[in-house]
Design an enzyme around this catalytic site. Sequence first.
Site, PDB file in Angstrom:
ATOM      1  N   THR A   1       0.848  -1.191   0.000  1.00  0.00           N
ATOM      2  CA  THR A   1       0.000   0.000   0.000  1.00  0.00           C
ATOM      3  C   THR A   1       0.889   1.249   0.000  1.00  0.00           C
ATOM      4  O   THR A   1       2.118   1.165   0.113  1.00  0.00           O
ATOM      5  CB  THR A   1      -0.933   0.013   1.231  1.00  0.00           C
TER       6      THR A   1
ATOM      7  N   LYS B   1       7.950   1.274   2.662  1.00  0.00           N
ATOM      8  CA  LYS B   1       8.983   1.735   3.611  1.00  0.00           C
ATOM      9  C   LYS B   1       8.396   2.314   4.896  1.00  0.00           C
ATOM     10  O   LYS B   1       9.018   2.252   5.952  1.00  0.00           O
ATOM     11  CB  LYS B   1       9.843   2.822   2.954  1.00  0.00           C
TER      12      LYS B   1
ATOM     13  N   GLY C   1       7.178   5.561 -15.001  1.00  0.00           N
ATOM     14  CA  GLY C   1       6.532   5.032 -13.782  1.00  0.00           C
ATOM     15  C   GLY C   1       7.506   4.819 -12.649  1.00  0.00           C
ATOM     16  O   GLY C   1       7.221   4.093 -11.698  1.00  0.00           O
TER      17      GLY C   1
ATOM     18  N   GLU D   1       8.363   8.724  -7.793  1.00  0.00           N
ATOM     19  CA  GLU D   1       7.304   8.688  -6.779  1.00  0.00           C
ATOM     20  C   GLU D   1       6.368   9.863  -7.061  1.00  0.00           C
ATOM     21  O   GLU D   1       6.735  10.815  -7.773  1.00  0.00           O
ATOM     22  CB  GLU D   1       7.914   8.842  -5.364  1.00  0.00           C
TER      23      GLU D   1
ATOM     24  N   ASP E   1      14.307   9.579  -0.074  1.00  0.00           N
ATOM     25  CA  ASP E   1      14.114   8.159  -0.398  1.00  0.00           C
ATOM     26  C   ASP E   1      15.414   7.388  -0.109  1.00  0.00           C
ATOM     27  O   ASP E   1      15.382   6.304   0.482  1.00  0.00           O
ATOM     28  CB  ASP E   1      13.702   8.023  -1.873  1.00  0.00           C
TER      29      ASP E   1
ATOM     30  N   LYS F   1      16.062   4.420   2.745  1.00  0.00           N
ATOM     31  CA  LYS F   1      16.655   3.112   2.419  1.00  0.00           C
ATOM     32  C   LYS F   1      17.896   2.854   3.278  1.00  0.00           C
ATOM     33  O   LYS F   1      18.116   1.727   3.738  1.00  0.00           O
ATOM     34  CB  LYS F   1      16.997   3.044   0.929  1.00  0.00           C
TER      35      LYS F   1
END
Length: 339
Positions: A95, A124, A205, A208, A219, A223
Amino acid sequence: MKTLPVILVGFGPVGRAFAELLAEKMAELKEKYGLSLRLEAILRRSSALLLEEKVESLDKRALVNKINDPSSWSRRPSLDSLLQQGIPGVLVEVTTSDLKTGQPGYDHIKKALTSGWHVVTANKGPLLVSFSELHNLAKENNLRLKFSGATAAALPALDVGLVSLAGTEIRRVEGILNGTSNYLLTRMAEGASYSEALKEAQEKGIAEKNPAYDVEGWDTAVKLALLSAAFFGVCLQLEEMEVVGINQLTPEELRMAKQKGLKFKLIGSLWKQKESIKAKVRPELLNPSHALFFVDGTNKGISFVTDSMGTITLMGGQSDPRGAAAALLKDIINIYHHF
Ligand SMILES: NC(=O)c1ccc[n+]([C@@H]2O[C@H](COP(=O)([O-])OP(=O)(O)OC[C@H]3O[C@@H](n4cnc5c(N)ncnc54)[C@H](OP(=O)(O)O)[C@@H]3O)[C@@H](O)[C@H]2O)c1
């Protein structure tokens, strides 16, 4: 042969790619790994596709037809009710990621782990917010919580660090962990403007929804926090890191670097300093002798400096929903199949 139920929660590009990949690989999973995965349900916010005719007997075209037929979708049952029926298997949680609350993924993962289901996720948010709690919950229940899809997806950073480097001391990790930023840097060095390159990344695609999250380095920072938790057992907070994105770099600076045979790359670094773990994200000017110099476009890369295996570098794992889906499938295989 083990037949294992799978529930997929989240049906954006990654969820869809996962369902299709599962249908595509079904025969191979049986033949190569002795695994028969049965997709039982796909859940979205308010609707669900309940697969009475299980995917083990559906080919990819039949599954896609079902997915595309609005009459196949019904009002969503509660996740609890699905988790309680039949034998437990794997919950695939993909999700929307919320880095502040971890919701709705946190609730989904917790419910699965308390109901005897393994979890694989590319989300995440819940991991960043509640890594220790969820990790411990999985451990206490003798279950697995795997998250290759959330760290660098198709680049097998977690598996290499945890499995292939077992017994070594990882002293430093450097990575190009964000495909969007790397794509923008590559295209801008080739002469594209920032907005042209961003548009291309969105069309592919890979960007984000909010590009600020990628280009400002967050991001990559998230990570790094997850890699630190996995490799060092230390859950770093984003506030503890120096985070500088690529948004301050001008196309002119990138072209100048290229003329000198150099490249700017957004590097996330994680290293041991005495008893603590440090992390930072910032654009660095690399020369061709750097292990990550040739990681271009949507590709990613990671380099591990170890005490006894020297420096190990991986490259590739380009960012896209299919790559993330493949990382989820790989995690499922590795839960059940022991090589
Ligand atoms: N895109 C990539 O290449 C990539 C790569 C690595 C990791 N990820 C991560 O993987 C996850 C999925 O990515 P995505 O691009 O597919 O995301 P997305 O486009 O945001 O789609 C998210 C999906 O989650 C569903 N959802 C949201 N709240 C829900 C709830 N309470 N119950 C059930 N479903 C709910 C949405 O339902 P509706 O359809 O009803 O709106 C939607 O189908 C994200 O956490 C993302 O950060 C993405």
